[in-house]
Scaffold this motif. Structure first.
Motif, PDB file in Angstrom:
ATOM      1  N   GLU A  68      40.787  38.426  36.222  1.00 32.69           N
ATOM      2  CA  GLU A  68      39.985  38.653  35.020  1.00 32.69           C
ATOM      3  C   GLU A  68      40.129  37.478  34.059  1.00 32.69           C
ATOM      4  O   GLU A  68      39.164  37.055  33.438  1.00 32.69           O
TER       5      GLU A  68
ATOM      6  N   ARG B  92      42.580  44.023  32.480  1.00 35.45           N
ATOM      7  CA  ARG B  92      43.595  44.553  33.409  1.00 35.45           C
ATOM      8  C   ARG B  92      45.005  44.285  32.887  1.00 35.45           C
ATOM      9  O   ARG B  92      45.886  43.872  33.623  1.00 35.45           O
TER      10      ARG B  92
ATOM     11  N   ASP C  46      32.081  44.399  34.240  1.00 35.13           N
ATOM     12  CA  ASP C  46      33.522  44.346  34.427  1.00 35.13           C
ATOM     13  C   ASP C  46      33.856  44.020  35.888  1.00 35.13           C
ATOM     14  O   ASP C  46      33.534  44.777  36.792  1.00 35.13           O
ATOM     15  N   GLY C  47      34.501  42.904  36.103  1.00 36.47           N
ATOM     16  CA  GLY C  47      34.929  42.541  37.448  1.00 36.47           C
ATOM     17  C   GLY C  47      33.832  41.963  38.332  1.00 36.47           C
ATOM     18  O   GLY C  47      34.051  41.759  39.517  1.00 36.47           O
TER      19      GLY C  47
ATOM     20  N   TRP D 190      32.457  38.980  38.504  1.00 29.57           N
ATOM     21  CA  TRP D 190      32.650  37.629  39.046  1.00 29.57           C
ATOM     22  C   TRP D 190      33.642  37.619  40.187  1.00 29.57           C
ATOM     23  O   TRP D 190      33.493  36.870  41.137  1.00 29.57           O
ATOM     24  N   SER D 191      34.676  38.450  40.107  1.00 27.87           N
ATOM     25  CA  SER D 191      35.654  38.420  41.192  1.00 27.87           C
ATOM     26  C   SER D 191      35.251  39.310  42.365  1.00 27.87           C
ATOM     27  O   SER D 191      35.690  39.088  43.482  1.00 27.87           O
ATOM     28  N   ASN D 192      34.407  40.320  42.130  1.00 31.27           N
ATOM     29  CA  ASN D 192      34.148  41.262  43.222  1.00 31.27           C
ATOM     30  C   ASN D 192      32.773  41.156  43.870  1.00 31.27           C
ATOM     31  O   ASN D 192      32.610  41.549  45.015  1.00 31.27           O
TER      32      ASN D 192
ATOM     33  N   TRP E  62      30.090  38.478  42.785  1.00 34.59           N
ATOM     34  CA  TRP E  62      29.437  37.175  42.711  1.00 34.59           C
ATOM     35  C   TRP E  62      29.730  36.374  43.974  1.00 34.59           C
ATOM     36  O   TRP E  62      30.889  36.239  44.372  1.00 34.59           O
TER      37      TRP E  62
END
Lengths: 316, 524
Positions: free
Chosen positions: A40, A280, B404-405, B407-409, B411
């Motif tokens: 994050e 987080r 929420d999240g 970009w990491s999950n 994208w």
């Protein structure tokens, strides 16, 4: 007195257990959320290498049960740890926000509780009358309007159009009474809209329930004035349910104020917790959850104590 | 290449911002046609004093005083307020000298930066070459968590040649170094700084109060290295994530400057008489990503069909109310000096798209498109695309996922989804970060040897005309073959109180490229 002390002792024991369970559940649920503090923090710019390095630095490479254990032991020692998002002590972050939330909650309670009791008692005394019906419609429509609408309309009219009140609630540190009241007027108004109605309706219902009892009939037949009948005879017996309704409504003021905090940009603890979820930030999130849970348990306990103290029959 | 210190460019920002209509009105009011310089001088005599409150769209406990960790608009604005860099951007995103007096190179690989004399940090310590070495090299350390590590990795070595001279050795030639150093992450901090609970910089304002997620208060640095600047007594930075609250706060006078104004609110702001909106045409874009390493989007016919299905005019008109610029499936905006003139605009062409899909035998598939509020406008763009696709018989499902999240999950992880790219100061940075085959954020998994070769050659190229030609060729390659569809460039919209003067556009971001603090004054 002994009974009250016993009750408090038992409740405190349960409360500690509840808090422990809540912290475990919050920890488990948040570990299910996709992504962690390192991902994050790096956001769109995360690469496997930088994420790994940041994880090591934040201690996120340790297994989950160890991280939980560290937080828990730290908490018992009075140290809720460091925030993962900005490396500041969690205690310090809470100390900046919690007093703000308490001020807002306190002011709202100071306005809302007397108002709600007044409305509730009044409409119970004159139940079925035109006044009762008007109050009924009013409180019902207050419950029905969502708070973001109340807040937005309030801002549009009172802040943007008339410019009487500020659109943001951030009194300067050395605000005088006028500035202070102006800053809080809109948020308190909005929150009152939400909680007054519930408390007033519960008060009315609890009182009417009592007013239908035979002992009230007896009192009326003795020739007592309606006000005395309601306040001296019926009200003490209705305090239990009323205190419970008040406690439930007030517990909403800490965590549930998130919409008001967002719209008025008020730096309270609810938005702190939302930040903690988005980043987080486990230690901060856990500590916020503990505070909300404690406040809730405390209010419910207080309501029970009120009920016992006020009602002779429960005191045996 | 030599970049010399020059002061004349910056004070002119005021006039760039003024809309032509306003200038004409001012001229008419004066009754005579004055030379533009005299109008400028009469309208813009900076004053000292005043206090403003500025609201940007983000603020959370992740707010930071560490330039390396700056992630969002409030961070960038805070860092430019408190710190200075070796260089700074002007309105065309060219580098102007700041803490550096000159930055010189003969081969674009070894650069010598000479520091300005007499610059002091907020605590009185003099700026030396060691501070610069530390500030730049720390980005290479992975444990710092720097957002620009990928860029800093090209610093091979940086050393202090004397107390006021720094030698920067790059891993490969890069003629854009002076521009890169103007980025807010590369501002200069004190040698050895590891604690960022406070900020000691050389910037126009010094820190008075910082509470992450709540506010930053900065007061004028009377010892600033630009004489006569800055102008305001105090700036308070806050974040108001909710757009309508942000606009309301501006209109009620609670704040004097906001960014990220939704095009829907512009009428309201302009109607207020007290506030104004500033449009900055930028290189910000939200792109449709078609992974070139996953089926079915790797099929070139499919990729092209999706680009043809983007109704750019509709997106520009309906989603952004005209506050955007139609784009041509490559990331270089028309305002960029390297923009390739004459490349035919790709038009909305459902018939051709249908033909291509049919030829690829992909018309009957069902495919999800991932969209999110995190990528500005992507949810609506996905709906527009879905509509257009449905009309030619292609079934797309819009998967709206939370910001929420994202970009990491999500994208870059699905065959087809949306992303969002902030303006970058140079073509090289944009291409190196997002389009090179081995780039970490090569969003579509594109692999084009010719493109990579051109990119490396352009870095070392010292002949401006040939460099422009190379960047033009690269735009064509992306336009034709890359797996991204770029429908529009989104304008950055700021709202400000009319008493705030000196506002202008620096197209790296809103709030005057986040560096308003250096330029604005209060005229009350």
């Amino acid at each position: 007195v002994r009974q009250v002390a016993l009750l408090i002792a038992r409740r405190v024991a349960w409360a500690v257990l509840t808090l422990l369970l809540v912290s475990l559940v919050v920890f488990l649920i948040t570990s299910l959320l996709p992504g962690d503090a390192a991902e994050e923090a790096l956001g769109q710019g995360a690469t496997p290498e930088t994420v790994a390095a940041l994880r090591t630095q934040l201690g996120l490479d340790q297994p989950a049960y160890l991280r939980y254990w560290h937080w828990l032991t730290g908490m018992f020692a009075g140290n809720p740890g460091q925030s993962l998002a900005n490396n500041m002590p969690v205690g310090e972050l809470i100390a900046q926000r919690l007093p703000k939330s308490l001020v807002l909650a306190g002011l709202t309670a100071a306005v809302a509780v007397p108002l709600a009791l007044l409305i509730g008692v009044w409409s119970a005394m004159y139940r079925g009358s035109r006044l009762d019906r008007v109050l009924n419609v009013m409180t019902l429509s207050m419950v029905a309007v969502p708070e973001f609408l109340v807040a937005t309309v309030g801002v549009l009219i009172l802040a943007v159009k008339l410019q009487w009140l500020p659109a943001l609630s951030s009194p300067p540190a050395n605000a005088d009474l006028g500035q202070f009241l102006r800053a809080y007027a809109l948020p308190v108004l909005t929150l009152c809209f939400v909680i007054v109605a519930q408390m007033a309706r519960m008060t009315r219902a609890a009182l009417i329930d009592q007013l239908g009892q035979p002992y009230i009939e007896n009192a009326v037949l003795k020739g007592l004035r309606p006000a005395r009948v309601t306040l001296r005879h019926a009200l003490p017996n209705a305090i239990g349910p009323i205190a419970n309704a008040v406690a439930l409504s007030l517990s909403y003021l800490l965590g549930g104020a998130i919409i008001v905090e967002t719209i008025f940009n008020y730096p309270g603890i609810a938005s702190l917790m939302v930040d903690a979820v988005t980043s987080r930030d486990m230690p901060l999130l856990q500590t916020c959850a503990m505070i909300f849970c404690t406040a809730y348990l405390l209010l419910v306990l207080l309501a029970d104590v009120c009920a016992i103290v006020s009602n002779p029959r429960l005191r045996t | 290449m030599v970049f010399a210190a020059g002061g004349c460019l910056l004070p002119c920002f005021g006039c760039i911002a003024v809309k032509r209509r306003d200038v004409l009105a001012a001229l008419a009011a004066g009754g005579v046609l004055l030379g533009s310089e005299r109008v400028h001088a009469a309208a813009a005599q900076p004053k000292r004093g005043g206090r403003i409150r500025v609201a940007s769209l983000s603020s959370s406990t992740a707010d930071t005083l560490d330039p390396a960790k700056g992630a969002l608009s409030t961070d960038y604005a805070r860092h430019y307020t408190l710190y200075s860099g070796l260089t700074q951007y002007d309105a065309q995103l060219r580098p102007q000298m700041a803490l550096a007096q000159t930055i010189v190179s003969t081969d674009n690989t070894t650069w010598v930066a000479k520091l300005r004399a007499g610059v002091q940090f907020h605590d009185g310590k003099s700026l030396t070459a060691l501070d610069v070495v530390y500030s730049l090299m720390r980005h290479k350390d992975a444990s710092v968590g720097s957002k620009v590590k990928a860029i800093a990795d090209q610093f091979k070595s940086i050393r202090a040649a004397s107390t006021n001279e720094v030698v920067i050795e790059l891993g490969g030639a890069n003629g854009d170094l002076p521009t890169l150093l103007a980025d807010s992450h590369f501002v200069i901090i004190k040698d050895g700084t590891t604690d960022f609970r406070t900020a000691v910089g050389t910037g126009p304002y010094r820190l008075k109060e910082f509470i992450p997620g709540v506010r930053t208060v900065a007061v004028r640095n009377d010892n600033y290295w630009k004489s006569g600047r800055p102008y305001l007594d105090e700036i308070e930075l806050i974040g108001i994530p909710d757009e309508s609250s942000r606009v309301n706060a501006l209109l009620s006078g609670d704040v004097q400057l906001i960014n990220a104004v939704n095009p829907r609110s512009i009428k309201r702001i302009r109607a207020s008489m007290t506030s104004e909106v500033l449009e900055t045409k930028s290189g910000l874009y939200t792109d449709l990503i078609m992974r070139q390493d996953m089926a079915p989007t790797r099929n070139p016919d499919f990729t092209m069909a999706m680009k043809l299905l983007l109704d750019r005019e509709l997106i520009n008109r309906a989603l952004f109310r005209g506050f955007a610029t139609v784009a041509n499936d490559h990331p270089i905006a028309p305002s960029n000096p390297y923009f390739l003139q004459g490349l035919p605009q790709r038009q909305f062409d459902p018939d051709r798209a249908r033909f291509l899909l049919k030829r690829a035998n992909l018309l009957d598939i069902r495919l999800p498109v991932y969209a999110t509020p995190a990528a500005e406008g992507s949810v609506d763009m996905a709906s527009v695309l879905q509509e257009s696709a449905a009309r030619i018989g292609l079934k797309l499902a819009v998967n709206r996922v939370p910001a929420d999240g994202y970009w990491s999950n999500h994208w870059m992880k699905h065959p087809m989804g949306f992303g969002n790219t902030n303006p970058r100061p140079t073509c090289d940075m944009l291409f190196s970060l997002m389009y090179k085959s081995d780039a970490a954020w090569n969003v579509s998994g594109w692999n084009n040897a010719q493109f990579d070769q051109l990119l490396l050659a352009a870095r070392a190229e010292t002949d401006e005309a040939r460099r422009k030609q190379m960047y033009g060729d690269m735009q064509v390659l992306i336009h034709e073959h890359c797996g991204v569809g770029i429908p529009v460039f989104i304008s950055l919209m700021d709202g400000y109180d009319k008493r705030l003067k000196g506002m202008g556009s620096i197209p790296i971001g809103g709030l005057m490229g986040y560096s308003f603090a250096d330029h604005v004054w209060w005229d009350a």
